[in-house]
Design an enzyme around this catalytic site. Sequence first.
Site, PDB file in Angstrom:
ATOM      1  N   LEU A  85       0.785  -1.234   0.000  1.00  0.00           N
ATOM      2  CA  LEU A  85       0.000   0.000   0.000  1.00  0.00           C
ATOM      3  C   LEU A  85       0.820   1.290   0.000  1.00  0.00           C
ATOM      4  O   LEU A  85       0.252   2.379  -0.019  1.00  0.00           O
ATOM      5  CB  LEU A  85      -0.955   0.005   1.215  1.00  0.00           C
ATOM      6  CG  LEU A  85      -1.994  -1.108   1.204  1.00  0.00           C
ATOM      7  CD1 LEU A  85      -2.874  -1.047   2.446  1.00  0.00           C
ATOM      8  CD2 LEU A  85      -2.864  -1.038  -0.050  1.00  0.00           C
ATOM      9  N   LYS A  86       2.130   1.187   0.012  1.00  0.00           N
ATOM     10  CA  LYS A  86       2.946   2.416   0.063  1.00  0.00           C
ATOM     11  C   LYS A  86       3.448   2.786  -1.329  1.00  0.00           C
ATOM     12  O   LYS A  86       3.734   1.900  -2.147  1.00  0.00           O
ATOM     13  CB  LYS A  86       4.164   2.182   0.971  1.00  0.00           C
ATOM     14  CG  LYS A  86       3.798   1.993   2.416  1.00  0.00           C
ATOM     15  CD  LYS A  86       3.581   3.329   3.063  1.00  0.00           C
ATOM     16  CE  LYS A  86       3.107   3.141   4.487  1.00  0.00           C
ATOM     17  NZ  LYS A  86       2.538   4.334   5.085  1.00  0.00           N
ATOM     18  N   ASN A 102       2.774  -4.374 -10.522  1.00  0.00           N
ATOM     19  CA  ASN A 102       1.759  -4.304  -9.466  1.00  0.00           C
ATOM     20  C   ASN A 102       0.477  -4.953  -9.972  1.00  0.00           C
ATOM     21  O   ASN A 102       0.177  -4.881 -11.155  1.00  0.00           O
ATOM     22  CB  ASN A 102       1.471  -2.826  -9.145  1.00  0.00           C
ATOM     23  CG  ASN A 102       0.372  -2.648  -8.100  1.00  0.00           C
ATOM     24  OD1 ASN A 102       0.407  -3.264  -7.031  1.00  0.00           O
ATOM     25  ND2 ASN A 102      -0.617  -1.813  -8.407  1.00  0.00           N
ATOM     26  N   HIS A 104      -3.607  -4.698  -9.594  1.00  0.00           N
ATOM     27  CA  HIS A 104      -4.651  -3.782  -9.121  1.00  0.00           C
ATOM     28  C   HIS A 104      -6.013  -4.448  -9.349  1.00  0.00           C
ATOM     29  O   HIS A 104      -6.250  -5.024 -10.410  1.00  0.00           O
ATOM     30  CB  HIS A 104      -4.566  -2.464  -9.899  1.00  0.00           C
ATOM     31  CG  HIS A 104      -5.554  -1.448  -9.433  1.00  0.00           C
ATOM     32  ND1 HIS A 104      -5.396  -0.736  -8.252  1.00  0.00           N
ATOM     33  CD2 HIS A 104      -6.740  -1.057  -9.957  1.00  0.00           C
ATOM     34  CE1 HIS A 104      -6.435   0.056  -8.086  1.00  0.00           C
ATOM     35  NE2 HIS A 104      -7.265  -0.108  -9.098  1.00  0.00           N
ATOM     36  N   ASP A 145      -0.815   3.468  -9.573  1.00  0.00           N
ATOM     37  CA  ASP A 145      -1.603   2.759 -10.592  1.00  0.00           C
ATOM     38  C   ASP A 145      -1.531   3.359 -11.992  1.00  0.00           C
ATOM     39  O   ASP A 145      -2.472   3.235 -12.776  1.00  0.00           O
ATOM     40  CB  ASP A 145      -3.098   2.695 -10.162  1.00  0.00           C
ATOM     41  CG  ASP A 145      -3.270   2.091  -8.792  1.00  0.00           C
ATOM     42  OD1 ASP A 145      -2.546   1.136  -8.471  1.00  0.00           O
ATOM     43  OD2 ASP A 145      -4.145   2.576  -8.034  1.00  0.00           O
TER      44      ASP A 145
HETATM   45  C1  GRF Z   1      -5.486  -7.386  -4.122  1.00  0.00           C
HETATM   46  O1  GRF Z   1      -6.832  -7.146  -4.408  1.00  0.00           O
HETATM   47  C2  GRF Z   1      -4.569  -6.635  -5.043  1.00  0.00           C
HETATM   48  O2  GRF Z   1      -5.093  -6.465  -6.330  1.00  0.00           O
HETATM   49  C3  GRF Z   1      -4.468  -5.300  -4.374  1.00  0.00           C
HETATM   50  O3  GRF Z   1      -4.457  -5.571  -3.009  1.00  0.00           O
HETATM   51  C4  GRF Z   1      -5.108  -6.815  -2.761  1.00  0.00           C
HETATM   52  C5  GRF Z   1      -4.149  -7.689  -2.037  1.00  0.00           C
HETATM   53  O4  GRF Z   1      -4.734  -8.885  -1.637  1.00  0.00           O
HETATM   54  N1  GRF Z   1      -3.331  -4.535  -4.854  1.00  0.00           N
HETATM   55  P1  GRF Z   1      -3.855 -10.034  -1.027  1.00  0.00           P
HETATM   56  O5  GRF Z   1      -3.014  -9.423   0.109  1.00  0.00           O
HETATM   57  O6  GRF Z   1      -2.963 -10.556  -2.130  1.00  0.00           O
HETATM   58  O7  GRF Z   1      -4.802 -11.058  -0.539  1.00  0.00           O
END
Ligand code: GRF
Length: 200
Positions: A85-86, A102, A104, A145
Site C-alpha cells: 500500500l505504500k 503491481n 490492481h 496505478d
Molecule cells: C489485491 O486485491 C490486489 O489487487 C491489491 O491488493 C489486494 C491484495 O490482496 N493490490 P492479497 O493481500 O494478495 O490477498
Amino acid sequence: MKIAVFVSGRGSNLKAILDSPDLRSLIEVVSVVSNKASCQAFEIANSYNIKKCVIGSSYGCESYGELSDILIDLGVELIVLAGFLKLIPAEFINKFENRIINIHPALLPSFGGKGMYGINVHEAVFRSSAKVSGATVHFVDNKYDSGTIIAQHCVDISDVSSPGDIAAKVLEVEHQLLPEVLKAFANGKVQRLNNRVIIK
Ligand code: GRF
C-alpha cells in the site's frame, strides 16, 4: 527467475504465486517485503521459509537503499507488488527500472490512483454501475496505478448485489492473472512494442 513480493496484508496473491503448479519450476520467491512487521502475508512467508524484510523498522531493512542492496544480493530479477500500500520512492524504482509490477483489483486506467485500494475500489466500481470489472497487472512508476499496462482479465459483474460480491469475483481473477503474467516474464515473453506491452 528470482522474485521478491511486496505485501501489506492478507497475502492471497502471494499464496497464489507460491502454489501455482505452472510456476514451480520457473519462479523462486526469495523475499517477502512489507511495510508492516506483522501481517498475514508474513505468516505465509514463514510457512514457506522465505526471507522477510520490513521497510522502515529495526527488524530487517531500515530504508529503501538498504532494501535494494539486499534484493540485488539475493539476485532478485522482478519485484511484484501484491497488495503493497505504500508509494515506492523514485530512486528505488529507477534502480529496478521495468522490473517492478503491481496487481490492481480493477480495470485500469479506471478506478485507480491514491486511495483506490481494498474495498474502496470495489465500492467505486459498484457505485458507477459498471457491468464489468477485473484485474490489471502493470509496470510501476512513481504515481499510484499509472504505469504501462501489461495484462488484464475481465469479469462480468452485472449480477452483483454489493461491493463485496465484486471483490470476491475480482480476487478469483487476480489469482489466475498474476501467475500467468509471471510465467510470461519467466519465459521472456513480455515485450515492448510501439509503446505497448505485449505478451508473445
Ligand atoms: C489485491 O486485491 C490486489 O489487487 C491489491 O491488493 C489486494 C491484495 O490482496 N493490490 P492479497 O493481500 O494478495 O490477498
